[in-house]
Design a protein around this motif. Structure first.
Motif, PDB file in Angstrom:
ATOM      1  N   LEU A  29      -4.522   6.165   4.860  1.00 52.94           N
ATOM      2  CA  LEU A  29      -3.076   6.307   4.948  1.00 52.94           C
ATOM      3  C   LEU A  29      -2.710   7.773   4.820  1.00 52.94           C
ATOM      4  O   LEU A  29      -3.500   8.590   4.343  1.00 52.94           O
ATOM      5  CB  LEU A  29      -2.370   5.459   3.886  1.00 52.94           C
ATOM      6  N   ALA A  49       5.249   9.274  -3.008  1.00 49.53           N
ATOM      7  CA  ALA A  49       5.685   9.563  -1.639  1.00 49.53           C
ATOM      8  C   ALA A  49       7.148   9.160  -1.461  1.00 49.53           C
ATOM      9  O   ALA A  49       7.944   9.909  -0.891  1.00 49.53           O
ATOM     10  CB  ALA A  49       4.797   8.822  -0.634  1.00 49.53           C
ATOM     11  N   GLU A  71       9.803  -1.437   6.892  1.00 49.32           N
ATOM     12  CA  GLU A  71       8.562  -1.246   7.638  1.00 49.32           C
ATOM     13  C   GLU A  71       8.835  -1.435   9.119  1.00 49.32           C
ATOM     14  O   GLU A  71       9.609  -2.309   9.516  1.00 49.32           O
ATOM     15  CB  GLU A  71       7.520  -2.270   7.197  1.00 49.32           C
ATOM     16  N   CYS A  94       1.994   6.004  -3.419  1.00 50.30           N
ATOM     17  CA  CYS A  94       3.093   5.522  -2.581  1.00 50.30           C
ATOM     18  C   CYS A  94       4.441   5.717  -3.269  1.00 50.30           C
ATOM     19  O   CYS A  94       5.428   6.084  -2.621  1.00 50.30           O
ATOM     20  CB  CYS A  94       2.879   4.059  -2.211  1.00 50.30           C
ATOM     21  N   VAL A 137       5.202   6.671   4.081  1.00 50.73           N
ATOM     22  CA  VAL A 137       3.797   6.271   4.174  1.00 50.73           C
ATOM     23  C   VAL A 137       3.496   5.800   5.594  1.00 50.73           C
ATOM     24  O   VAL A 137       4.313   5.111   6.211  1.00 50.73           O
ATOM     25  CB  VAL A 137       3.453   5.137   3.170  1.00 50.73           C
ATOM     26  N   CYS A 140       4.736  -0.939  -0.913  1.00 43.90           N
ATOM     27  CA  CYS A 140       5.830  -0.145  -0.351  1.00 43.90           C
ATOM     28  C   CYS A 140       7.146  -0.908  -0.265  1.00 43.90           C
ATOM     29  O   CYS A 140       8.218  -0.343  -0.531  1.00 43.90           O
ATOM     30  CB  CYS A 140       5.436   0.378   1.024  1.00 43.90           C
ATOM     31  N   LEU A 174      -0.839  -2.834   0.967  1.00 43.01           N
ATOM     32  CA  LEU A 174       0.039  -1.673   1.085  1.00 43.01           C
ATOM     33  C   LEU A 174       1.484  -2.104   1.323  1.00 43.01           C
ATOM     34  O   LEU A 174       2.412  -1.530   0.750  1.00 43.01           O
ATOM     35  CB  LEU A 174      -0.448  -0.750   2.211  1.00 43.01           C
ATOM     36  N   CYS A 221       0.557   9.968   3.303  1.00 43.83           N
ATOM     37  CA  CYS A 221       1.756   9.785   2.492  1.00 43.83           C
ATOM     38  C   CYS A 221       2.373  11.134   2.152  1.00 43.83           C
ATOM     39  O   CYS A 221       1.673  12.128   1.991  1.00 43.83           O
ATOM     40  CB  CYS A 221       1.461   8.990   1.234  1.00 43.83           C
TER      41      CYS A 221
END
Length: 121
Positions: A53, A105, A20, A102, A38, A12, A8, A55
């Motif tokens: 997850l 999102a 992150e 993702c 996310v 992302c 993931l 999102c």
């Protein structure tokens, strides 16, 4: 970190200006460090004790996807009322589909300048 988190993260963080950081003890991904798109729950969250997850999703997508496959998609707590989508990751997920979700999102929350950069990449 487990392979789900790493996969993931790779999806992302390749998006323009995605970052992150931990949120509520779990990996979360943001546009320009501010707008979350996310949230990963690798060990589950509350009653949903399976990896999944949440999102952001474009208008109407949550209802359509849940209706099409309620065993895989669900309305997450706290953010479901805003159209966010819950996605189970414990049933051999299709990582191409996860990547598309993702990206959708990201598109849902990112400013137009970043969408242009994404489209040009």
């Amino acid at each position: 970190m487990d392979s789900t988190t790493e996969r993931l993260r790779a999806i992302c963080l390749r998006l323009p200006e995605a970052t992150e950081r931990l949120s509520h003890g779990s990996p979360a991904f943001f546009v320009r460090g501010r707008r979350q798109f996310v949230m990963l729950w690798p060990d589950g969250h509350h009653d949903d004790d399976f990896p999944h997850l949440w999102c952001a999703a474009p208008p109407g997508a949550q209802g359509e996807l849940i209706a099409a496959d309620p065993a895989r998609f669900f309305r997450p707590p706290y953010v479901g009322h805003r159209g966010w989508l819950g996605v189970r990751l414990d049933r051999d997920p299709d990582w191409s589909e996860i990547a598309e979700l993702c990206i959708d999102a990201f598109r849902t929350v990112a400013p137009k300048a970043l969408l242009t950069r994404l489209d040009q990449a």
